[in-house]
Write a protein that holds these residues in place. Sequence first.
Motif, short mmCIF file in Angstrom:
data_model
loop_
_atom_site.label_atom_id
_atom_site.label_comp_id
_atom_site.label_asym_id
_atom_site.label_seq_id
_atom_site.Cartn_x
_atom_site.Cartn_y
_atom_site.Cartn_z
N GLU A 89 33.87 40.67 28.77
CA GLU A 89 33.85 40.60 30.24
C GLU A 89 32.76 41.46 30.85
O GLU A 89 32.33 42.46 30.31
CB GLU A 89 35.20 41.06 30.80
CG GLU A 89 36.32 40.07 30.49
CD GLU A 89 37.66 40.48 31.09
OE1 GLU A 89 38.54 39.61 31.19
OE2 GLU A 89 37.84 41.66 31.43
N ARG A 90 32.36 41.03 32.05
CA ARG A 90 31.48 41.80 32.93
C ARG A 90 30.18 42.25 32.25
O ARG A 90 29.80 43.43 32.31
CB ARG A 90 32.24 42.99 33.54
CG ARG A 90 33.38 42.51 34.41
CD ARG A 90 34.10 43.62 35.14
NE ARG A 90 35.13 43.05 35.99
CZ ARG A 90 34.93 42.64 37.24
NH1 ARG A 90 33.76 42.79 37.81
NH2 ARG A 90 35.91 42.10 37.93
N ASP A 192 36.73 47.38 33.01
CA ASP A 192 35.70 46.86 33.93
C ASP A 192 34.52 47.81 33.98
O ASP A 192 34.71 49.04 34.08
CB ASP A 192 36.29 46.73 35.34
CG ASP A 192 37.14 45.48 35.48
OD1 ASP A 192 37.46 44.83 34.47
OD2 ASP A 192 37.49 45.15 36.63
C1 DGJ Z 1 40.62 42.27 36.59
C2 DGJ Z 1 39.27 42.56 36.04
O1 DGJ Z 1 38.45 42.97 37.08
C3 DGJ Z 1 38.72 41.34 35.34
O2 DGJ Z 1 37.43 41.61 34.86
C4 DGJ Z 1 39.67 41.01 34.23
O3 DGJ Z 1 39.68 42.03 33.29
C5 DGJ Z 1 41.07 40.80 34.79
N1 DGJ Z 1 41.50 41.97 35.52
C6 DGJ Z 1 42.07 40.52 33.70
O4 DGJ Z 1 43.37 40.51 34.21
#
Ligand code: DGJ
Length: 364
Positions: A89-90, A192
Amino acid sequence: MNLNTFEPGKEWPDNNGMAINAHGGGILLHEGTYYWYGEHKIEGEAGNRAHVGVHCYASTDLYNWRDEGIALAVSDEPGHDIEKDCILERPKVVFNTSTGKFVMWFHLEKKGCSYDHAGSGVAVADCPTGPFEYRHSFRPNAGAYPRNDCEKLHRPGLVDGGFTGDTPQPRINVAKSNVFARDLEGGQMARDMTLFVDDDGTAYQIYSSEENSTLHISQLSDDYLHSAGNFIRVFENRYMEAPAIFKRDGYYYLIASGCTSWDPNAARCAIADNIMGPWHEWENPCRGVNPQNGFGPDKTFGGQSTFVLPVQGMDDAFIALFDIWRPENAIDGRYIWLPIEFNADRSFNIHWNDAWDLSIFKQA
Ligand code: DGJ
């Protein structure tokens, strides 16, 4: 098709007419071209895990994006750190002028894991469009104490209690356990995250740590491949996610969210005159309502921050980038890009706008 407006929340086609697939992303400006890197999502709920990799698009005008393909592909090899079906992610990419390498960092959870590993993955490329080669993953700052809060963290027992804001009950009670000390040896949790390169070339990773309760701002090594062990803890027990950071007129600004899984919540913002703090939190900068879903500032128009983009050739021009998540059909996530408006006291606002273009900014 030649696009000349931003239409937040609407489907955004690339040069092939396909919806841009680069979620939780960030943008690198390199030699006059913008490169947008983000999570390639697939259809359905399964699409929240990484089945393809990090997608890259290129643009010179910010409206029209050319598909540059998958910059970092997930692996088919069983047991590989970034094996297909991991959580990746990200992703954010920075360019290291000393090594001449493009360096990508991302939040990594290995295949079969939920969100508990909370590691940082690093990949490297010679070209902005890749292919990026996976290097390693780790939890940042193993064995290191922060520049601030040291005395408190040496004490056995407590990280200061209580959490504030619009955050659901965390899975472990961070008020009663010293999460920082628990993770000291193996490295701090990093979910994140974003990257930021300062004017002097020093790069930083900003990540949600300590079970998401506290952000860390952490200097990278000179080659940008590791954490340098020089970091601060900020916004303790504020449960901030989705950090995005930018610098304007000598001041550092942060936009972030609360912590409510895929659901939107109210944006946060903060300012500092030194990236290593102290940071001062301000009120939610968002204003107006997104008519597509009825969401206003308390839900960040239905989005969650991911990046702030300084616009080249424009004066005082910054665009705030948010994701609208669609966890039930991940590929249908949308993007909200809105201009940042600064006030005389250095605070800023982000107003909803159905359609806008770069003429909103002044030419430099
Ligand atoms: C919120 C985060 O900001 C996203 O990148 C992701 O990790 C989701 N939570 C997963 O629930």
